[in-house]
Design a protein around this motif. Structure first.
Motif, PDB file in Angstrom:
ATOM      1  N   THR A   1       0.856  -1.175   0.000  1.00  0.00           N
ATOM      2  CA  THR A   1       0.000   0.000   0.000  1.00  0.00           C
ATOM      3  C   THR A   1       0.898   1.233   0.000  1.00  0.00           C
ATOM      4  N   ILE A   2       0.352   2.338  -0.422  1.00  0.00           N
ATOM      5  CA  ILE A   2       1.108   3.580  -0.402  1.00  0.00           C
ATOM      6  C   ILE A   2       0.568   4.427   0.741  1.00  0.00           C
ATOM      7  N   ALA A   3       1.442   4.756   1.674  1.00  0.00           N
ATOM      8  CA  ALA A   3       1.084   5.577   2.831  1.00  0.00           C
ATOM      9  C   ALA A   3       2.126   6.673   2.967  1.00  0.00           C
ATOM     10  N   GLU A   4       1.673   7.901   3.004  1.00  0.00           N
ATOM     11  CA  GLU A   4       2.557   9.063   3.130  1.00  0.00           C
ATOM     12  C   GLU A   4       3.638   9.057   2.057  1.00  0.00           C
ATOM     13  N   GLY A   5       3.270   8.672   0.840  1.00  0.00           N
ATOM     14  CA  GLY A   5       4.194   8.688  -0.285  1.00  0.00           C
ATOM     15  C   GLY A   5       5.176   7.537  -0.344  1.00  0.00           C
ATOM     16  N   GLU A   6       5.097   6.613   0.599  1.00  0.00           N
ATOM     17  CA  GLU A   6       6.012   5.464   0.652  1.00  0.00           C
ATOM     18  C   GLU A   6       5.243   4.173   0.391  1.00  0.00           C
ATOM     19  N   VAL A   7       5.885   3.224  -0.291  1.00  0.00           N
ATOM     20  CA  VAL A   7       5.298   1.902  -0.477  1.00  0.00           C
ATOM     21  C   VAL A   7       5.559   1.098   0.791  1.00  0.00           C
ATOM     22  N   VAL A   8       4.489   0.590   1.378  1.00  0.00           N
ATOM     23  CA  VAL A   8       4.588  -0.152   2.634  1.00  0.00           C
ATOM     24  C   VAL A   8       4.087  -1.575   2.405  1.00  0.00           C
ATOM     25  N   PRO A   9       4.924  -2.586   2.654  1.00  0.00           N
ATOM     26  CA  PRO A   9       4.457  -3.972   2.532  1.00  0.00           C
ATOM     27  C   PRO A   9       3.612  -4.343   3.757  1.00  0.00           C
ATOM     28  N   ILE A  10       2.505  -5.000   3.507  1.00  0.00           N
ATOM     29  CA  ILE A  10       1.613  -5.448   4.574  1.00  0.00           C
ATOM     30  C   ILE A  10       1.605  -6.976   4.552  1.00  0.00           C
ATOM     31  N   PHE A  11       1.964  -7.590   5.691  1.00  0.00           N
ATOM     32  CA  PHE A  11       1.948  -9.043   5.805  1.00  0.00           C
ATOM     33  C   PHE A  11       1.846  -9.403   7.277  1.00  0.00           C
ATOM     34  N   GLY A  12       1.631 -10.664   7.556  1.00  0.00           N
ATOM     35  CA  GLY A  12       1.497 -11.128   8.940  1.00  0.00           C
ATOM     36  C   GLY A  12       0.034 -11.187   9.348  1.00  0.00           C
ATOM     37  N   GLY A  13      -0.225 -11.876  10.412  1.00  0.00           N
ATOM     38  CA  GLY A  13      -1.611 -12.053  10.830  1.00  0.00           C
ATOM     39  C   GLY A  13      -2.306 -13.052   9.934  1.00  0.00           C
ATOM     40  N   VAL A  14      -3.625 -13.057  10.002  1.00  0.00           N
ATOM     41  CA  VAL A  14      -4.411 -13.963   9.166  1.00  0.00           C
ATOM     42  C   VAL A  14      -5.283 -13.130   8.234  1.00  0.00           C
ATOM     43  N   PRO A  15      -5.592 -13.648   7.056  1.00  0.00           N
ATOM     44  CA  PRO A  15      -6.482 -12.927   6.159  1.00  0.00           C
ATOM     45  C   PRO A  15      -7.849 -12.678   6.819  1.00  0.00           C
ATOM     46  N   ALA A  16      -8.525 -11.630   6.374  1.00  0.00           N
ATOM     47  CA  ALA A  16      -9.805 -11.242   6.967  1.00  0.00           C
ATOM     48  C   ALA A  16     -10.804 -12.397   6.999  1.00  0.00           C
ATOM     49  N   ALA A  17     -10.804 -13.246   5.982  1.00  0.00           N
ATOM     50  CA  ALA A  17     -11.736 -14.375   5.923  1.00  0.00           C
ATOM     51  C   ALA A  17     -11.482 -15.403   7.028  1.00  0.00           C
ATOM     52  N   GLN A  18     -10.286 -15.394   7.616  1.00  0.00           N
ATOM     53  CA  GLN A  18      -9.940 -16.361   8.661  1.00  0.00           C
ATOM     54  C   GLN A  18      -9.951 -15.735  10.055  1.00  0.00           C
ATOM     55  N   ARG A  19     -10.545 -14.578  10.202  1.00  0.00           N
ATOM     56  CA  ARG A  19     -10.551 -13.867  11.489  1.00  0.00           C
ATOM     57  C   ARG A  19     -11.081 -14.740  12.628  1.00  0.00           C
ATOM     58  N   GLU A  20     -12.117 -15.487  12.370  1.00  0.00           N
ATOM     59  CA  GLU A  20     -12.733 -16.316  13.420  1.00  0.00           C
ATOM     60  C   GLU A  20     -11.798 -17.441  13.887  1.00  0.00           C
ATOM     61  N   GLU A  21     -10.807 -17.773  13.104  1.00  0.00           N
ATOM     62  CA  GLU A  21      -9.861 -18.826  13.452  1.00  0.00           C
ATOM     63  C   GLU A  21      -8.672 -18.308  14.255  1.00  0.00           C
TER      64      GLU A  21
END
Length: 96
Positions: free
Chosen positions: A45-65
């Motif tokens: 994603t681009i935040a404050e003009g910088e490309v920021v990698p987002i990873f870790g946690g579980v995907p939204a579809a697996q929140r209940e798990e």
């Protein structure tokens, strides 16, 4: 031989930039970003003009798990998309 390397280098440098532009959440709808994270386990994603990698946690579809400590609700990881300022693509426990 050298003349053949120059076009190959140029092509190699151009294609990753094109692919990168298509995988940035800012160019997707929230639904597309969620599906991308679900499939690849990461998104940029681009935040404050910088490309920021987002990873870790579980995907939204697996929140209940996702099981966090008692009384600790999962924290959403938001990215900006074309249709939402905050699109939750993943969740993780607060202590992570």
């Amino acid at each position: 031989m050298r003349t053949m390397l120059l076009p190959a280098t140029f092509i190699a440098l151009c294609f990753p930039a094109t692919a990168w532009a298509e995988t940035v959440s800012n160019n997707m709808t929230c639904e597309e970003a969620v599906a991308h994270y679900e499939r690849d386990g990461r998104i940029d994603t681009i935040a404050e003009g910088e490309v920021v990698p987002i990873f870790g946690g579980v995907p939204a579809a697996q929140r209940e798990e996702l099981f966090c400590d008692e009384g600790e609700p999962p924290d959403p990881t938001f990215v900006k998309t074309t249709d939402r300022e905050e699109c939750a693509v993943a969740y993780k426990c607060t202590g992570e």
